[in-house]
Design a protein around this motif. Sequence first.
Motif, PDB file in Angstrom:
ATOM      1  N   LEU A  27       0.826  -1.201   0.000  1.00 42.52           N
ATOM      2  CA  LEU A  27       0.000   0.000   0.000  1.00 42.52           C
ATOM      3  C   LEU A  27       0.861   1.253   0.000  1.00 42.52           C
ATOM      4  CD1 LEU A  27      -2.673  -1.046   2.659  1.00 42.52           C
ATOM      5  CD2 LEU A  27      -2.841  -1.199   0.174  1.00 42.52           C
ATOM      6  N   GLU A  28       0.226   2.366  -0.337  1.00 45.89           N
ATOM      7  CA  GLU A  28       0.885   3.664  -0.278  1.00 45.89           C
ATOM      8  C   GLU A  28       1.079   4.076   1.185  1.00 45.89           C
ATOM      9  OE1 GLU A  28       2.038   5.436  -2.816  1.00 45.89           O
ATOM     10  OE2 GLU A  28       1.373   3.911  -4.240  1.00 45.89           O
ATOM     11  N   PRO A  29       2.057   4.960   1.458  1.00 44.52           N
ATOM     12  CA  PRO A  29       2.258   5.398   2.852  1.00 44.52           C
ATOM     13  C   PRO A  29       1.011   6.020   3.470  1.00 44.52           C
ATOM     14  CG  PRO A  29       4.109   6.064   1.485  1.00 44.52           C
ATOM     15  CD  PRO A  29       3.072   5.509   0.555  1.00 44.52           C
ATOM     16  N   GLU A  30       0.230   6.790   2.668  1.00 47.11           N
ATOM     17  CA  GLU A  30      -0.980   7.397   3.207  1.00 47.11           C
ATOM     18  C   GLU A  30      -1.984   6.333   3.620  1.00 47.11           C
ATOM     19  OE1 GLU A  30       0.250   8.074   0.242  1.00 47.11           O
ATOM     20  OE2 GLU A  30       0.915  10.174   0.278  1.00 47.11           O
ATOM     21  N   GLU A  31      -2.113   5.282   2.808  1.00 47.95           N
ATOM     22  CA  GLU A  31      -3.070   4.216   3.128  1.00 47.95           C
ATOM     23  C   GLU A  31      -2.627   3.433   4.365  1.00 47.95           C
ATOM     24  OE1 GLU A  31      -4.440   3.519  -1.518  1.00 47.95           O
ATOM     25  OE2 GLU A  31      -2.910   2.248  -0.612  1.00 47.95           O
ATOM     26  N   ARG A  32      -1.312   3.224   4.506  1.00 49.37           N
ATOM     27  CA  ARG A  32      -0.825   2.544   5.714  1.00 49.37           C
ATOM     28  C   ARG A  32      -1.088   3.378   6.956  1.00 49.37           C
ATOM     29  NH1 ARG A  32       3.525   0.930   2.327  1.00 49.37           N
ATOM     30  NH2 ARG A  32       4.884   2.578   3.150  1.00 49.37           N
ATOM     31  N   ARG A  33      -0.921   4.710   6.840  1.00 49.43           N
ATOM     32  CA  ARG A  33      -1.207   5.573   7.995  1.00 49.43           C
ATOM     33  C   ARG A  33      -2.687   5.521   8.355  1.00 49.43           C
ATOM     34  NH1 ARG A  33       2.813   9.052   5.780  1.00 49.43           N
ATOM     35  NH2 ARG A  33       1.261  10.185   4.581  1.00 49.43           N
ATOM     36  N   VAL A  34      -3.548   5.461   7.343  1.00 51.80           N
ATOM     37  CA  VAL A  34      -4.981   5.374   7.606  1.00 51.80           C
ATOM     38  C   VAL A  34      -5.312   4.082   8.338  1.00 51.80           C
ATOM     39  CG1 VAL A  34      -7.236   5.118   6.503  1.00 51.80           C
ATOM     40  CG2 VAL A  34      -5.681   6.896   5.733  1.00 51.80           C
ATOM     41  N   LEU A  35      -4.762   2.958   7.856  1.00 54.54           N
ATOM     42  CA  LEU A  35      -5.026   1.673   8.510  1.00 54.54           C
ATOM     43  C   LEU A  35      -4.473   1.651   9.931  1.00 54.54           C
ATOM     44  CD1 LEU A  35      -4.407  -0.884   5.620  1.00 54.54           C
ATOM     45  CD2 LEU A  35      -6.561   0.070   6.431  1.00 54.54           C
ATOM     46  N   ALA A  36      -3.304   2.259  10.125  1.00 50.76           N
ATOM     47  CA  ALA A  36      -2.743   2.328  11.475  1.00 50.76           C
ATOM     48  C   ALA A  36      -3.636   3.163  12.383  1.00 50.76           C
ATOM     49  CB  ALA A  36      -1.330   2.912  11.434  1.00 50.76           C
ATOM     50  N   GLY A  37      -4.193   4.255  11.845  1.00 54.40           N
ATOM     51  CA  GLY A  37      -5.108   5.068  12.648  1.00 54.40           C
ATOM     52  C   GLY A  37      -6.375   4.322  13.017  1.00 54.40           C
ATOM     53  N   ILE A  38      -6.890   3.520  12.067  1.00 56.58           N
ATOM     54  CA  ILE A  38      -8.079   2.713  12.372  1.00 56.58           C
ATOM     55  C   ILE A  38      -7.751   1.663  13.416  1.00 56.58           C
ATOM     56  CG2 ILE A  38      -9.703   1.046  11.397  1.00 56.58           C
ATOM     57  CD1 ILE A  38      -9.601   2.606   8.795  1.00 56.58           C
ATOM     58  N   ALA A  39      -6.589   1.015  13.271  1.00 54.60           N
ATOM     59  CA  ALA A  39      -6.222  -0.042  14.217  1.00 54.60           C
ATOM     60  C   ALA A  39      -6.010   0.502  15.628  1.00 54.60           C
ATOM     61  CB  ALA A  39      -4.962  -0.765  13.723  1.00 54.60           C
ATOM     62  N   ARG A  40      -5.449   1.714  15.713  1.00 57.57           N
ATOM     63  CA  ARG A  40      -5.166   2.290  17.040  1.00 57.57           C
ATOM     64  C   ARG A  40      -6.298   3.158  17.549  1.00 57.57           C
ATOM     65  NH1 ARG A  40       0.217   4.243  14.537  1.00 57.57           N
ATOM     66  NH2 ARG A  40       1.515   2.378  14.605  1.00 57.57           N
ATOM     67  N   HIS A  41      -7.329   3.375  16.700  1.00 57.15           N
ATOM     68  CA  HIS A  41      -8.461   4.226  17.073  1.00 57.15           C
ATOM     69  C   HIS A  41      -7.998   5.646  17.394  1.00 57.15           C
ATOM     70  CE1 HIS A  41     -11.046   0.692  17.128  1.00 57.15           C
ATOM     71  NE2 HIS A  41     -10.100   0.092  17.816  1.00 57.15           N
ATOM     72  N   THR A  42      -7.153   6.186  16.519  1.00 57.42           N
ATOM     73  CA  THR A  42      -6.675   7.554  16.666  1.00 57.42           C
ATOM     74  C   THR A  42      -7.173   8.378  15.482  1.00 57.42           C
ATOM     75  OG1 THR A  42      -4.618   6.985  15.509  1.00 57.42           O
ATOM     76  CG2 THR A  42      -4.611   6.875  17.926  1.00 57.42           C
ATOM     77  N   HIS A  43      -7.295   9.691  15.682  1.00 60.59           N
ATOM     78  CA  HIS A  43      -7.771  10.563  14.612  1.00 60.59           C
ATOM     79  C   HIS A  43      -6.595  11.018  13.748  1.00 60.59           C
ATOM     80  CE1 HIS A  43      -6.154  14.233  16.459  1.00 60.59           C
ATOM     81  NE2 HIS A  43      -6.504  13.694  17.622  1.00 60.59           N
TER      82      HIS A  43
END
Length: 201
Positions: A27-43
């Motif tokens: 995935l692109e870096p932006e998509e990985r950051r989005v998934l990490a935010g979903i996994a950690r429940h952060t905005h």
Amino acid sequence: MKTPHPLKSIDIAELARRHFGSTPDALEPEERRVLAGIARHTHLSRDVSDLADEQSGRWERLADRVAAIGGSWGFILSFTGVLVAWMVLNAGLLQLWHLAFDPYPFIFLNLMLSMLAAVQAPIIMMSQNRQAAKDRIAAAHDYEVNLKAELEIMRLHEKIDQLRIEHLETISRHQAEMLELLRSRIEARPGAAPDAAGPVG
């Protein structure tokens, strides 16, 4: 001891497979950051100006201030006043006493203006490049926020669908239990009709 968040166990690889059909590494870096935010429940929402300032140096911020001053009405009016005063003094008052340090055609003034333009133009271009970089950061940030919102909505729909399925299964199970209870009570009543009709005599 602090209890772990009940939703912290979301697997990024599972999210990547479910929503993108790929692995996190692809995935692109932006998509990985989005998934990490979903996994950690952060905005993910942040001030883009703060993001741009974090990635810029002192000289780039100075270029922004110089460009802001050079593009203001205050600078234009004050600089126009300086030019008019320069020309009036050298073509009029000082010329009368032969003290003009830059007589007409104002060669020294032209030199100063050329030097100012030569210095100011790269500074303005530097500020414009920084603004373009800030716009790219803003576009990437908007993409991340929109993607996270879209994925969260999809996950919310999945949860609602799962709850509806579980609710329907519970209702069906209760209905089956009620029918079974009703059948057993009917069969337990004295003089209840048999399930199957006997032979006609």
